[in-house]
Design an enzyme around this catalytic site. Structure first.
Site, PDB file in Angstrom:
ATOM      1  N   GLY A 115      34.345  -5.373   0.719  1.00 43.57           N
ATOM      2  CA  GLY A 115      35.074  -6.571   1.141  1.00 43.57           C
ATOM      3  C   GLY A 115      36.523  -6.382   0.724  1.00 43.57           C
ATOM      4  O   GLY A 115      36.987  -5.254   0.523  1.00 43.57           O
TER       5      GLY A 115
ATOM      6  N   ILE B 191      38.049  -7.004  -2.114  1.00 47.97           N
ATOM      7  CA  ILE B 191      38.253  -6.396  -3.438  1.00 47.97           C
ATOM      8  C   ILE B 191      37.884  -4.911  -3.396  1.00 47.97           C
ATOM      9  O   ILE B 191      38.626  -4.059  -3.906  1.00 47.97           O
ATOM     10  CB  ILE B 191      37.442  -7.148  -4.526  1.00 47.97           C
ATOM     11  CG1 ILE B 191      37.973  -8.580  -4.670  1.00 47.97           C
ATOM     12  CG2 ILE B 191      37.519  -6.414  -5.864  1.00 47.97           C
ATOM     13  CD1 ILE B 191      37.137  -9.496  -5.540  1.00 47.97           C
TER      14      ILE B 191
ATOM     15  N   ARG C  98      26.306  -3.944   4.972  1.00 42.46           N
ATOM     16  CA  ARG C  98      25.288  -4.141   6.017  1.00 42.46           C
ATOM     17  C   ARG C  98      25.765  -3.544   7.343  1.00 42.46           C
ATOM     18  O   ARG C  98      25.024  -3.002   8.112  1.00 42.46           O
ATOM     19  CB  ARG C  98      25.015  -5.632   6.216  1.00 42.46           C
ATOM     20  CG  ARG C  98      23.832  -6.103   5.408  1.00 42.46           C
ATOM     21  CD  ARG C  98      23.606  -7.536   5.638  1.00 42.46           C
ATOM     22  NE  ARG C  98      24.845  -8.295   5.427  1.00 42.46           N
ATOM     23  CZ  ARG C  98      24.917  -9.598   5.371  1.00 42.46           C
ATOM     24  NH1 ARG C  98      23.850 -10.319   5.541  1.00 42.46           N
ATOM     25  NH2 ARG C  98      26.050 -10.221   5.169  1.00 42.46           N
TER      26      ARG C  98
ATOM     27  N   ILE D  10      31.688  -5.027 -11.159  1.00 41.09           N
ATOM     28  CA  ILE D  10      32.572  -6.201 -11.256  1.00 41.09           C
ATOM     29  C   ILE D  10      32.030  -7.329 -10.372  1.00 41.09           C
ATOM     30  O   ILE D  10      32.707  -8.315 -10.127  1.00 41.09           O
ATOM     31  CB  ILE D  10      34.012  -5.871 -10.807  1.00 41.09           C
ATOM     32  CG1 ILE D  10      34.005  -5.254  -9.396  1.00 41.09           C
ATOM     33  CG2 ILE D  10      34.712  -4.976 -11.804  1.00 41.09           C
ATOM     34  CD1 ILE D  10      35.179  -5.629  -8.568  1.00 41.09           C
TER      35      ILE D  10
ATOM     36  N   ARG E 143      28.313  -9.224  -9.947  1.00 34.99           N
ATOM     37  CA  ARG E 143      27.611 -10.187 -10.782  1.00 34.99           C
ATOM     38  C   ARG E 143      26.553  -9.429 -11.587  1.00 34.99           C
ATOM     39  O   ARG E 143      26.009  -8.426 -11.113  1.00 34.99           O
ATOM     40  CB  ARG E 143      26.924 -11.270  -9.934  1.00 34.99           C
ATOM     41  CG  ARG E 143      27.874 -12.277  -9.303  1.00 34.99           C
ATOM     42  CD  ARG E 143      28.458 -13.238 -10.345  1.00 34.99           C
ATOM     43  NE  ARG E 143      29.357 -14.236  -9.775  1.00 34.99           N
ATOM     44  CZ  ARG E 143      30.685 -14.145  -9.743  1.00 34.99           C
ATOM     45  NH1 ARG E 143      31.300 -13.097 -10.229  1.00 34.99           N
ATOM     46  NH2 ARG E 143      31.419 -15.132  -9.233  1.00 34.99           N
TER      47      ARG E 143
ATOM     48  N   GLU F 259      25.391 -14.975 -18.923  1.00 34.97           N
ATOM     49  CA  GLU F 259      26.655 -14.892 -19.665  1.00 34.97           C
ATOM     50  C   GLU F 259      26.872 -16.188 -20.441  1.00 34.97           C
ATOM     51  O   GLU F 259      26.460 -17.242 -19.971  1.00 34.97           O
ATOM     52  CB  GLU F 259      27.819 -14.689 -18.674  1.00 34.97           C
ATOM     53  CG  GLU F 259      27.724 -13.372 -17.937  1.00 34.97           C
ATOM     54  CD  GLU F 259      28.849 -13.161 -16.917  1.00 34.97           C
ATOM     55  OE1 GLU F 259      29.736 -14.033 -16.807  1.00 34.97           O
ATOM     56  OE2 GLU F 259      28.833 -12.137 -16.233  1.00 34.97           O
TER      57      GLU F 259
ATOM     58  N   HIS G   1      33.684 -10.665 -18.574  1.00 37.87           N
ATOM     59  CA  HIS G   1      33.955 -11.274 -17.261  1.00 37.87           C
ATOM     60  C   HIS G   1      35.419 -11.707 -17.124  1.00 37.87           C
ATOM     61  O   HIS G   1      35.727 -12.894 -17.028  1.00 37.87           O
ATOM     62  CB  HIS G   1      33.014 -12.462 -17.006  1.00 37.87           C
ATOM     63  CG  HIS G   1      32.857 -12.764 -15.546  1.00 37.87           C
ATOM     64  ND1 HIS G   1      31.711 -13.310 -15.006  1.00 37.87           N
ATOM     65  CD2 HIS G   1      33.697 -12.597 -14.488  1.00 37.87           C
ATOM     66  CE1 HIS G   1      31.859 -13.457 -13.698  1.00 37.87           C
ATOM     67  NE2 HIS G   1      33.069 -13.036 -13.371  1.00 37.87           N
ATOM     68  N   ILE G   2      36.296 -10.705 -17.081  1.00 36.34           N
ATOM     69  CA  ILE G   2      37.740 -11.006 -16.987  1.00 36.34           C
ATOM     70  C   ILE G   2      38.358 -10.417 -15.711  1.00 36.34           C
ATOM     71  O   ILE G   2      39.568 -10.180 -15.645  1.00 36.34           O
ATOM     72  CB  ILE G   2      38.512 -10.495 -18.234  1.00 36.34           C
ATOM     73  CG1 ILE G   2      38.276  -8.980 -18.459  1.00 36.34           C
ATOM     74  CG2 ILE G   2      38.120 -11.278 -19.469  1.00 36.34           C
ATOM     75  CD1 ILE G   2      39.220  -8.356 -19.481  1.00 36.34           C
ATOM     76  N   GLY G   3      37.507 -10.205 -14.697  1.00 36.68           N
ATOM     77  CA  GLY G   3      37.968  -9.546 -13.464  1.00 36.68           C
ATOM     78  C   GLY G   3      39.263 -10.105 -12.895  1.00 36.68           C
ATOM     79  O   GLY G   3      40.199  -9.373 -12.584  1.00 36.68           O
TER      80      GLY G   3
HETATM   81  C1  DGY Z   1      34.995 -14.545  -9.101  1.00 33.81           C
HETATM   82  O1  DGY Z   1      36.026 -14.994  -8.612  1.00 33.81           O
HETATM   83  O2  DGY Z   1      33.908 -14.633  -8.526  1.00 33.81           O
HETATM   84  C2  DGY Z   1      35.135 -13.899 -10.406  1.00 33.81           C
HETATM   85  O3  DGY Z   1      33.958 -13.354 -10.872  1.00 33.81           O
HETATM   86  C3  DGY Z   1      35.734 -14.853 -11.396  1.00 33.81           C
HETATM   87  O4  DGY Z   1      36.629 -14.147 -12.162  1.00 33.81           O
END
Ligand code: DGY
Length: 319
Positions: A156, A158, A178, A235, A237, A266, A285-287
């Site tokens: 996607g 990201i 997919r 990154i 889930r 978490e 979880h600091i993406g």
């Molecule tokens: C999201 O936007 O889904 C991230 O995991 C939150 O930082």
């Protein structure tokens, strides 16, 4: 009657002010601790809108309680904390925060990959323990990213921003979706089956949304198919991964290392089985956590709430 907005975590005054100018606002006044479920349900009873975090379960019980609710604006691109069927049944609009966090999250994914490849955490721990005895040819020797095959599960926005960064490292990029990703052509990225992705990649990045189809996709069987020198980066889930299987894969040398920003349940405690493992890079979880991006995410939530409560289309609705 003035409409009510529930904000489930402390946000900056500049954002809060915009909501307060138009609506009655209840804000849970803690930046760190999530709003207890009972309090959340109580405040939602007469709420027209909610600005929620991924720590809130926005489920059928909540929709049943919140009779006036029109919009839930989730401060994340992911929305696996929200029961979309229950939202649709109750006529509630759901919004998320795509795009504004893309580059920041891709940067974090890249940081994880390089950190894992070059054994940064392990090396730093050794130094801090006072165990560094001097230079030697293969001391803390890691692996290069340059020129490698990188497999992206979930191409996607990201995944594509991550792939763009790989160009500078002359990597071969393969991905599994997919169907063909709209981003892939510009990136010279090749669509492959899930098995091919696992078998051919030196680094595997999970950047997919969590759905019934992708849940626990990375299990014993998947790790078995990866190469023994491969690194797994997540990154997406935590629930993309069967954590016990990942631990076993890393411990037994079936894969070389893992770098994770997300966990199945978490926050994790210091007793979590991954803690202390040298070939695990772990982050809380600091993406998307740069100040500018978080500001943009909160602003987008505020704009979405305002638009829906004023009868306009939201900017980023989850369909
Ligand atoms: C999201 O936007 O889904 C991230 O995991 C939150 O930082």
């Amino acid at each position: 009657m003035t409409k009510k907005v529930v904000v489930t975590r402390q946000i900056k005054e500049e954002h809060l002010k915009q909501l307060k100018e138009k609506f009655e606002v209840f804000m849970w006044d803690s930046a760190g601790d999530p709003m207890p479920k009972e309090k959340f349900l109580e405040e939602m009873e007469d709420a027209d809108a909610a600005l929620t975090m991924l720590s809130e379960k926005v489920d059928a019980e909540m929709f049943g309680t919140a009779k006036n609710l029109k919009v839930v604006s989730n401060l994340a691109v992911g929305f696996d904390n929200i029961d979309l069927d229950a939202a649709a049944e109750n006529g509630v609009t759901i919004t998320n925060t795509p795009e504004v966090l893309t580059e920041t999250t891709a940067e974090l994914a890249f940081t994880l990959m390089l950190t894992s490849a070059r054994r940064i955490i392990e090396a730093n721990r050794e130094l801090e323990r006072g165990d560094w005895t001097g230079w030697s040819p293969y001391h803390m020797a890691g692996t290069d990213v340059y020129g490698k095959t990188v497999g992206i599960f979930g191409m996607g926005a990201i995944g594509a921003a991550f792939a763009r960064r790989l160009k500078g490292f002359d990597c071969r990029v393969i991905y599994h979706n997919r169907s063909e990703s709209k981003y892939a052509a510009d990136l010279d990225a090749e669509l492959v089956s899930f098995d091919e992705l696992l078998e051919q990649s030196d680094f595997v990045l999970c950047a997919a949304p969590l759905t019934d189809e992708t849940k626990y996709k990375f299990d014993k069987e998947a790790f078995n198919k990866m190469q023994p020198h491969a690194h797994f980066i997540n990154i997406g889930r935590g629930a993309h991964v069967v954590e016990a299987d990942l631990k076993e894969a890393v411990e037994s040398g079936e894969i070389a290392a893992a770098a994770l920003d997300v966990f199945d349940g978490e926050p994790i405690s210091k007793d979590h089985p991954f803690i202390g493992m040298d070939n695990m890079t772990l982050l809380p979880h600091i993406g998307s956590a740069s100040v500018a991006t978080r500001d943009n995410m909160v602003q987008l939530c505020v704009d979405n709430i305002t638009r829906v409560l004023e009868g306009e289309q939201p900017l980023t609705e989850v369909k």
